[in-house]
Design a protein around this motif. Structure first.
Motif, PDB file in Angstrom:
ATOM      1  N   GLY A  13     -18.162  -2.940   4.270  1.00  0.00           N
ATOM      2  CA  GLY A  13     -17.343  -3.245   3.101  1.00  0.00           C
ATOM      3  C   GLY A  13     -17.233  -2.067   2.152  1.00  0.00           C
ATOM      4  N   ALA A  14     -18.324  -1.339   1.974  1.00  0.00           N
ATOM      5  CA  ALA A  14     -18.293  -0.165   1.106  1.00  0.00           C
ATOM      6  C   ALA A  14     -17.396   0.918   1.691  1.00  0.00           C
ATOM      7  CB  ALA A  14     -19.704   0.368   0.897  1.00  0.00           C
ATOM      8  N   ILE A  15     -17.488   1.126   2.992  1.00  0.00           N
ATOM      9  CA  ILE A  15     -16.637   2.129   3.643  1.00  0.00           C
ATOM     10  C   ILE A  15     -15.164   1.727   3.536  1.00  0.00           C
ATOM     11  CG2 ILE A  15     -16.037   3.147   5.872  1.00  0.00           C
ATOM     12  CD1 ILE A  15     -19.047   3.014   6.558  1.00  0.00           C
ATOM     13  N   PHE A  16     -14.867   0.447   3.782  1.00  0.00           N
ATOM     14  CA  PHE A  16     -13.498  -0.036   3.647  1.00  0.00           C
ATOM     15  C   PHE A  16     -13.000   0.132   2.217  1.00  0.00           C
ATOM     16  CE2 PHE A  16     -10.682  -3.516   2.391  1.00  0.00           C
ATOM     17  CZ  PHE A  16      -9.593  -3.232   3.216  1.00  0.00           C
ATOM     18  N   GLY A  17     -13.841  -0.166   1.236  1.00  0.00           N
ATOM     19  CA  GLY A  17     -13.443  -0.054  -0.162  1.00  0.00           C
ATOM     20  C   GLY A  17     -13.111   1.379  -0.551  1.00  0.00           C
ATOM     21  N   VAL A  18     -13.897   2.318  -0.068  1.00  0.00           N
ATOM     22  CA  VAL A  18     -13.637   3.725  -0.391  1.00  0.00           C
ATOM     23  C   VAL A  18     -12.304   4.164   0.207  1.00  0.00           C
ATOM     24  CG1 VAL A  18     -14.411   6.083   0.087  1.00  0.00           C
ATOM     25  CG2 VAL A  18     -16.035   4.378  -0.698  1.00  0.00           C
ATOM     26  N   PHE A  19     -12.060   3.836   1.467  1.00  0.00           N
ATOM     27  CA  PHE A  19     -10.795   4.217   2.089  1.00  0.00           C
ATOM     28  C   PHE A  19      -9.612   3.505   1.441  1.00  0.00           C
ATOM     29  CE2 PHE A  19     -13.451   5.746   5.604  1.00  0.00           C
ATOM     30  CZ  PHE A  19     -12.862   6.991   5.791  1.00  0.00           C
ATOM     31  N   SER A  24      -4.657   3.815  -1.526  1.00  0.00           N
ATOM     32  CA  SER A  24      -3.795   3.155  -2.509  1.00  0.00           C
ATOM     33  C   SER A  24      -3.529   4.064  -3.705  1.00  0.00           C
ATOM     34  CB  SER A  24      -4.413   1.833  -2.951  1.00  0.00           C
ATOM     35  OG  SER A  24      -5.612   2.055  -3.656  1.00  0.00           O
ATOM     36  N   THR A  25      -4.536   4.816  -4.133  1.00  0.00           N
ATOM     37  CA  THR A  25      -4.344   5.740  -5.248  1.00  0.00           C
ATOM     38  C   THR A  25      -3.392   6.863  -4.851  1.00  0.00           C
ATOM     39  OG1 THR A  25      -6.569   5.252  -6.013  1.00  0.00           O
ATOM     40  CG2 THR A  25      -5.532   7.223  -6.895  1.00  0.00           C
ATOM     41  N   ARG A  26      -3.554   7.381  -3.635  1.00  0.00           N
ATOM     42  CA  ARG A  26      -2.673   8.447  -3.166  1.00  0.00           C
ATOM     43  C   ARG A  26      -1.237   7.956  -3.102  1.00  0.00           C
ATOM     44  NH1 ARG A  26      -3.097  11.095   2.753  1.00  0.00           N
ATOM     45  NH2 ARG A  26      -2.242   9.062   3.264  1.00  0.00           N
ATOM     46  N   ASN A  27      -1.027   6.737  -2.649  1.00  0.00           N
ATOM     47  CA  ASN A  27       0.320   6.186  -2.566  1.00  0.00           C
ATOM     48  C   ASN A  27       0.927   6.034  -3.960  1.00  0.00           C
ATOM     49  OD1 ASN A  27       2.600   5.048  -1.411  1.00  0.00           O
ATOM     50  ND2 ASN A  27       1.772   2.974  -1.553  1.00  0.00           N
ATOM     51  N   LYS A  28       0.142   5.548  -4.910  1.00  0.00           N
ATOM     52  CA  LYS A  28       0.654   5.378  -6.277  1.00  0.00           C
ATOM     53  C   LYS A  28       1.002   6.720  -6.910  1.00  0.00           C
ATOM     54  CE  LYS A  28      -1.871   1.109  -7.144  1.00  0.00           C
ATOM     55  NZ  LYS A  28      -2.996   0.493  -7.851  1.00  0.00           N
ATOM     56  N   GLU A  29       0.175   7.730  -6.680  1.00  0.00           N
ATOM     57  CA  GLU A  29       0.459   9.052  -7.233  1.00  0.00           C
ATOM     58  C   GLU A  29       1.749   9.620  -6.648  1.00  0.00           C
ATOM     59  OE1 GLU A  29      -3.009  11.293  -6.290  1.00  0.00           O
ATOM     60  OE2 GLU A  29      -4.098  10.619  -8.066  1.00  0.00           O
ATOM     61  N   ARG A  30       1.926   9.456  -5.359  1.00  0.00           N
ATOM     62  CA  ARG A  30       3.134   9.971  -4.716  1.00  0.00           C
ATOM     63  C   ARG A  30       4.380   9.250  -5.208  1.00  0.00           C
ATOM     64  NH1 ARG A  30       1.597  11.356   1.552  1.00  0.00           N
ATOM     65  NH2 ARG A  30       0.102  12.979   1.042  1.00  0.00           N
TER      66      ARG A  30
END
Length: 117
Positions: A13-19, A24-30
């Motif tokens: 779950g932690a690994i999934f959360g980090v990815f 999602s942040t990269r998509n929003k920035e783009r």
């Protein structure tokens, strides 16, 4: 009894959360850059003019130097244990970490030299 079973889902779950946060942040920035009129070509990683060493060469170099540093640290600790009256456990741990760090530092410097070529 059930506490051992919860560790694996927590790790995944932690690994999934980090990815998830990263993508999602990269998509929003783009999307925000595109809305402001930035050219979409800035998202494509093209060939740069400067040469960089392939990642597999850097990984193999650093891993090999790390393992050589651990082996050398063990050897130095064994020699010091025979000739000095020092406690065994802290001697081995400190020598292994010291020489592993030296190996990684040498690997870092050698990687910089690979990039210059």
């Amino acid at each position: 009894m059930g506490s051992e079973l919860i560790i694996i889902p927590v790790i995944f779950g932690a690994i999934f959360g980090v990815f998830y946060l990263y993508f999602s942040t990269r998509n929003k920035e783009r999307l925000a850059l595109i809305e402001k009129g930035a050219d979409a070509s800035i998202f494509v990683k093209g060939k740069s003019k400067s040469y960089t060493a392939p990642i597999w060469k850097v990984l193999i170099l650093n891993l090999s130097l790390l393992l050589m540093g651990i082996g050398l640290g063990t050897l130095i600790a064994a020699i010091l244990e025979n000739y000095l009256a020092i406690d065994e456990e802290p001697l081995y741990v400190s020598c292994i970490f010291l020489m592993a760090g030296v190996g990684l530092f040498v690997g870092f410097n050698m990687t910089k030299n690979l990039d210059k070529e």
